[in-house]
Design a protein around this motif. Sequence first.
Motif, PDB file in Angstrom:
ATOM      1  N   UNK A 100      39.094  42.685  41.976  1.00 22.93           N
ATOM      2  CA  UNK A 100      39.246  41.744  40.871  1.00 22.93           C
ATOM      3  C   UNK A 100      38.652  42.301  39.584  1.00 22.93           C
ATOM      4  N   UNK A 101      37.519  42.986  39.694  1.00 21.50           N
ATOM      5  CA  UNK A 101      36.899  43.616  38.525  1.00 21.50           C
ATOM      6  C   UNK A 101      37.828  44.682  37.942  1.00 21.50           C
ATOM      7  N   UNK A 102      38.414  45.497  38.816  1.00 17.43           N
ATOM      8  CA  UNK A 102      39.363  46.515  38.354  1.00 17.43           C
ATOM      9  C   UNK A 102      40.571  45.862  37.676  1.00 17.43           C
ATOM     10  N   UNK A 103      41.093  44.798  38.276  1.00 17.62           N
ATOM     11  CA  UNK A 103      42.204  44.065  37.667  1.00 17.62           C
ATOM     12  C   UNK A 103      41.816  43.534  36.293  1.00 17.62           C
ATOM     13  N   UNK A 104      40.616  42.972  36.197  1.00 18.12           N
ATOM     14  CA  UNK A 104      40.136  42.429  34.933  1.00 18.12           C
ATOM     15  C   UNK A 104      40.032  43.479  33.844  1.00 18.12           C
ATOM     16  N   UNK A 105      39.820  44.707  34.250  1.00 18.95           N
ATOM     17  CA  UNK A 105      39.735  45.817  33.297  1.00 18.95           C
ATOM     18  C   UNK A 105      41.081  46.487  33.076  1.00 18.95           C
ATOM     19  N   UNK A 106      42.126  45.933  33.688  1.00 20.68           N
ATOM     20  CA  UNK A 106      43.460  46.494  33.511  1.00 20.68           C
ATOM     21  C   UNK A 106      43.723  47.730  34.347  1.00 20.68           C
ATOM     22  N   UNK A 107      42.905  47.968  35.351  1.00 25.72           N
ATOM     23  CA  UNK A 107      43.040  49.154  36.195  1.00 25.72           C
ATOM     24  C   UNK A 107      43.631  48.742  37.550  1.00 25.72           C
ATOM     25  N   UNK A 108      44.921  48.409  37.546  1.00 23.57           N
ATOM     26  CA  UNK A 108      45.573  47.958  38.768  1.00 23.57           C
ATOM     27  C   UNK A 108      45.604  49.035  39.856  1.00 23.57           C
ATOM     28  N   UNK A 109      45.748  50.333  39.515  1.00 20.42           N
ATOM     29  CA  UNK A 109      45.680  51.335  40.580  1.00 20.42           C
ATOM     30  C   UNK A 109      44.328  51.322  41.308  1.00 20.42           C
TER      31      UNK A 109
END
Length: 187
Positions: free
Chosen positions: A93-102
Amino acid sequence: VWDLPLYQAGLAELHCQMGRWDEALVEAETGLEIAGEVGTRLAIVVCAGVAAWIRAHRDDLAEAEGLLAIAQSEIDRAGTQWGSYWVILATAQLADGRGDQPRALEALRDGWTENEHTLGLRTYLAPELVRAAMSAGNTELARSVADTVASYAPGANASNARGNALLARGMVDHDPLLLAEAAAVFR
């Protein structure tokens, strides 16, 4: 012996699974505070993981990152334990929040792979991994995860395990009836 931080962690996890995020966040953060006061290490991972996941969903990314560092430090110290599931979800979720879907997909896929013998944990990771895989255009991975978790469902006694299997399959198949059935099972 009754352990207050462990009790708080259990309440946090229960509230989180029921969608009561405000209550879950209070319980998780209280559990962390009490653990620090009494010097126990029990429940730190689950409390920090639940709180990090909620904070990441609410776009409080710096706070989520700090809570994940607490959880990861405990995992590094004592190994995988109760609550590691929440750390995987919070990391994604943190990665998603930062726009880092990979990176989000990688965290979920790694958690799925590392826990191949932990069927319950995989059942709970499946919908998020399927969602991330579908978003990345990796329908092969999404279908494989949905098929795998569907194979666990017949032996599952918990309704949320059956619901997660239906949710994963419904997303892969774009089947609104399966998604509605999942919602009914969760209810």
